[in-house]
Design a protein around this motif. Sequence first.
Motif, PDB file in Angstrom:
ATOM      1  N   THR A 214       0.824  -1.258   0.056  1.00 13.60           N
ATOM      2  CA  THR A 214       0.102  -0.094   0.044  1.00 13.60           C
ATOM      3  C   THR A 214       0.746   1.251  -0.171  1.00 13.60           C
ATOM      4  O   THR A 214       0.777   2.251  -0.916  1.00 13.60           O
ATOM      5  CB  THR A 214      -0.886   0.012   1.254  1.00 13.60           C
ATOM      6  OG1 THR A 214      -1.582  -1.198   1.231  1.00 13.60           O
ATOM      7  CG2 THR A 214      -1.844   1.257   1.098  1.00 13.60           C
ATOM      8  N   ILE A 215       1.748   1.171   0.966  1.00 13.99           N
ATOM      9  CA  ILE A 215       2.711   2.646   1.137  1.00 13.99           C
ATOM     10  C   ILE A 215       3.740   2.592  -0.104  1.00 13.99           C
ATOM     11  O   ILE A 215       3.683   3.669  -0.599  1.00 13.99           O
ATOM     12  CB  ILE A 215       3.505   2.430   2.555  1.00 13.99           C
ATOM     13  CG1 ILE A 215       2.375   2.681   3.673  1.00 13.99           C
ATOM     14  CG2 ILE A 215       4.323   3.857   2.455  1.00 13.99           C
ATOM     15  CD1 ILE A 215       3.044   2.523   4.983  1.00 13.99           C
ATOM     16  N   SER A 216       4.272   1.620  -0.692  1.00 14.53           N
ATOM     17  CA  SER A 216       5.310   1.843  -1.713  1.00 14.53           C
ATOM     18  C   SER A 216       4.409   2.130  -3.148  1.00 14.53           C
ATOM     19  O   SER A 216       5.068   2.628  -3.920  1.00 14.53           O
ATOM     20  CB  SER A 216       6.261   0.610  -1.909  1.00 14.53           C
ATOM     21  OG  SER A 216       5.197  -0.386  -2.240  1.00 14.53           O
ATOM     22  N   ALA A 217       3.233   2.002  -3.137  1.00 13.31           N
ATOM     23  CA  ALA A 217       2.458   2.274  -4.295  1.00 13.31           C
ATOM     24  C   ALA A 217       1.964   3.762  -4.121  1.00 13.31           C
ATOM     25  O   ALA A 217       1.524   4.172  -5.252  1.00 13.31           O
ATOM     26  CB  ALA A 217       1.371   1.304  -4.505  1.00 13.31           C
ATOM     27  N   MET A 218       1.977   4.381  -3.157  1.00 13.35           N
ATOM     28  CA  MET A 218       1.741   5.726  -2.938  1.00 13.35           C
ATOM     29  C   MET A 218       2.920   6.788  -3.740  1.00 13.35           C
ATOM     30  O   MET A 218       3.894   6.313  -3.811  1.00 13.35           O
ATOM     31  CB  MET A 218       1.625   6.239  -1.380  1.00 13.35           C
ATOM     32  CG  MET A 218       0.468   5.545  -0.846  1.00 13.35           C
ATOM     33  SD  MET A 218       0.699   6.072   1.102  1.00 13.35           S
ATOM     34  CE  MET A 218      -0.760   5.237   1.471  1.00 13.35           C
ATOM     35  N   PRO A 219       2.211   7.761  -4.164  1.00 18.84           N
ATOM     36  CA  PRO A 219       3.180   8.834  -4.781  1.00 18.84           C
ATOM     37  C   PRO A 219       4.284   9.098  -4.010  1.00 18.84           C
ATOM     38  O   PRO A 219       4.080   9.785  -2.850  1.00 18.84           O
ATOM     39  CB  PRO A 219       2.330  10.076  -5.536  1.00 18.84           C
ATOM     40  CG  PRO A 219       1.351   9.858  -4.661  1.00 18.84           C
ATOM     41  CD  PRO A 219       1.001   8.385  -4.210  1.00 18.84           C
ATOM     42  N   VAL A 220       5.791   8.946  -4.164  1.00 16.67           N
ATOM     43  CA  VAL A 220       6.830   9.060  -3.030  1.00 16.67           C
ATOM     44  C   VAL A 220       6.699  10.480  -2.806  1.00 16.67           C
ATOM     45  O   VAL A 220       7.388  10.903  -1.755  1.00 16.67           O
ATOM     46  CB  VAL A 220       8.058   8.318  -3.374  1.00 16.67           C
ATOM     47  CG1 VAL A 220       8.577   8.810  -4.593  1.00 16.67           C
ATOM     48  CG2 VAL A 220       8.885   8.146  -2.271  1.00 16.67           C
ATOM     49  N   GLN A 221       6.756  11.257  -3.600  1.00 16.45           N
ATOM     50  CA  GLN A 221       6.942  12.821  -3.811  1.00 16.45           C
ATOM     51  C   GLN A 221       6.345  13.453  -2.561  1.00 16.45           C
ATOM     52  O   GLN A 221       6.718  14.572  -1.744  1.00 16.45           O
ATOM     53  CB  GLN A 221       6.972  13.658  -4.972  1.00 16.45           C
ATOM     54  CG  GLN A 221       5.589  13.682  -5.692  1.00 16.45           C
ATOM     55  CD  GLN A 221       5.531  12.499  -6.627  1.00 16.45           C
ATOM     56  OE1 GLN A 221       6.331  11.420  -6.409  1.00 16.45           O
ATOM     57  NE2 GLN A 221       4.470  12.643  -7.335  1.00 16.45           N
ATOM     58  N   ASN A 222       5.106  13.116  -2.260  1.00 17.62           N
ATOM     59  CA  ASN A 222       4.453  13.554  -1.058  1.00 17.62           C
ATOM     60  C   ASN A 222       3.974  12.885   0.036  1.00 17.62           C
ATOM     61  O   ASN A 222       3.141  12.616   0.606  1.00 17.62           O
ATOM     62  CB  ASN A 222       3.254  14.530  -1.542  1.00 17.62           C
ATOM     63  CG  ASN A 222       2.575  13.875  -2.656  1.00 17.62           C
ATOM     64  OD1 ASN A 222       2.441  12.708  -2.916  1.00 17.62           O
ATOM     65  ND2 ASN A 222       2.015  14.787  -3.501  1.00 17.62           N
TER      66      ASN A 222
END
Lengths: 471, 398
Positions: A214-222
């Motif tokens: 779930t977390i690694s699929a979130m956009p990392v820039q924000n």
Amino acid sequence: MVFSSLLFMFRFLPLVFILYYVLPAKCRNIILFLFSLFFYAWGEPVYVFLMLCSITVDYKIGKIINKMLQNGRRRAARNFLLVSVIYNLSVLGFFKYADFLIGTVNHIFGLSIPLTNLPLPIGISFFTFQTMSYTIDVYRQVTQAQTSWLDYGTYVSMFPQLIAGPIVQYKTIARQLRERTETSDDFVEGIHRFLVGLGKKVLLANNIGVLWDTISAMPVQNLPAATAWLGAIAYTFQIYFDFSGYSDMAIGLGRMFGFRFLENFQYPYTAKSITEFWRRWHISLSSWFREYVYIPLGGNRRGTARQIRNIAVVWILTGIWHGASWNFVAWGVYYGVLLILEKFVLRGFLEKLPRPLRVCYTLFFVVMGWVLFAFDDLGAGITYFTAMFGAGGFADQTTIYLLYNYAVLLAVLIFGSTQLPKKAAVWGMEKLRAQSWIFLFLRLAFYALVFLLSVAYLVDASYNPFLYFRF
Amino acid sequence: MKKTQNYMIITFFLLCIFGFSAASLCKPDTVFSEEENRELAQMPKLSLDDIVSGEFSKDYDAYLSDQFVFRNQWIGVKTEAERLAGKQEVNDIYFAKDDYLIEKHTGTFTDPQAAANLVYLRSFVEEQTARLGEGHVMALIAPNALCVLEDKLPAFADAREENAYLDQIRAALPAGSFVDVRDVLAEHKEEYLYYRTDHHWTTLGAWYAYETWAKALQAENAQDGSAPDSQADGGGTWYTPREMYQQETLTTEFYGTVEAKVNCETPADTIQAWIPLTEVSYTVSFNHDTQNVKDTLYDESFLKKRDKYAVFFGGNQPLTEIRTQAKTGRRLLVIKDSYANCFVPFAVQDMEQISMIDMRYFNERLSEYIAGNDFTDVLFLYNAAGFAEDVSLAKLAL
């Protein structure tokens, strides 16, 4: 095939049990061998021939080396050992590293040599290391050469340890291949280890893996720092419970068929230093490198400069063994540097720190290490580091949502990473010594719970990834 | 005594392994799962090619999992375990307040498909507007329960993506052609607008959307003088108002697709049909089948099955054609997904002709079909998640 599947538990395993224990004892190795080939071929019907080829080559070379040594032709024996090592490394190199090398060469020289695009044969990193340990030990006369192709084949292909370790060195089970006794104590211990491992893999690793995904699929820039850390911690738990759960199942299955494999994990997340961490993590791999690379290179007996070189070599190799991409090289170098620093600079300082601080120090670097490990793309890993250190703010509502959703699981994982469960079980057994039936009942209830829940999660297998196929 | 205990543990373990193995071997295979609304995997055929390619192993794994004994109960056990562990969601379903099970639609609205569909929709709307004139072509992308019932979600759950996506659609379409029903649904969010166990809106939810669209149609059309006439009795609306319907309960035992994903104990839903007090007469035909013309919008046989929402039109049809005696001079084309199935019955009262096309199953060329009919209005009606995920919208340009 993987252990944590309905196919393995409700088709493969019952059939092996029946044939193994119903047919006469002299058929046991052939049963194990044939079922192991089937186990391997289930996902990789073609590569089973590659494994058979490796078995035959190393079996023959082992015999030849043995014969030459008996005739006092040490030099010739050494040449044959070289053939075996080159053969094994070439197989590994071709199937695992060819595309990585071609890609790198293309990148540097601006070429476009076509990639092989071959799928990686499952478990190749494990079985090539096992077959090498055999020929090297025969040459060193640490062990006898095997005289039966079948027994040797049974060793290499044995399904419990075939695809994700532990890396069983031939000498540790040489005798058991010939003569072993399967006792009820062994079988019960095997059941215990298998079910505990199944629970670790299916109930703990897979579930915390969902959080990491779930977390690694979130956009990392924000991505806020707290969420990034939560993700990295989730991955840290996932990889431990996945891998050690799989090792537990392997050791347990081995026990059910009378084999005793060495332990592969010893509570690595309780380690008080990086050095200690690597004595507790994937023990069969670190021992392999120590025994077949570090010590032959001279270990620590030829001065500090040589020792540092040897550590560096071992850790670059360890890194690249985990996968053919630059992040694994970086990960290996990272540990090499940390270990050298610990050995020559930090040791005295660390020993003065209180124990909890030392555990925190170790875990901090281990978690950072897993972030390097998790991203095939080194750049993505580095971007993730920046998020961990606040590039995307501190926390947001999703952080809180994820935290309270996973609070119970995280508590179980922390508890499960320590020796507390084992101590609790021992304490309970002592307390209930007089009423051992109550203890038996509790034990069965625990097994039933783990088994039924695991099956429920497997049936609803929307999520049952397997992390080790790439090794 | 140690030995006795050993044998008890071994017996227990072997009973588990062999018991479930035998049970799963004995259980006859099921072809279709009503709960999951899909065909279950069947025993794959043995062939050398499939074995060598590894395809057989893959199919067999799927077969074993799909046909495993007590499949639904296992899934229920998993759901209960997750809830006990404090999880607010299982299999991408939120356990929301008031017994609502709400789909999460993770990643749906930020997927490249979602952006691509937006482009397909815009060119379709522009092209049809050029043909029929401004105000005659509208897109109603219905928000999902996730968006409207945000207050019911577990604390700190984030549902902003759907709203942002609907904003994008609104901005991308020509002014006035996006029918935004978010406000009207939010206004009535305490009413029964969405099924608690299914991914559809209720007939009531559809009514509010219908009324919004009908009003928009009236306002837009007023400008070019082609407004649907107000009813002769003066002061009323051009469309059949709410008071002219009687609400009839079709079933109170509906468990929908969302419940199927978690299989947990939860109260059932109620499906209603709104029956007009004075009904215009109409005929319904599906997929050019002129032999089987029906005089009802409802297929009550589905009320005895699991998929009770299919009571509207018997589920999704590639093409549904309705001709009525409404005499309003409006002939409507609806490009739709299943959200339209309980919406279109309202339009039957107010349109002379309605064609409903489901792009997922429609295999004719859309432009040819449109050319062969003399539509006055077009409505593109999807739910937001369904729209974002649909892979058949490239066919709009055919």
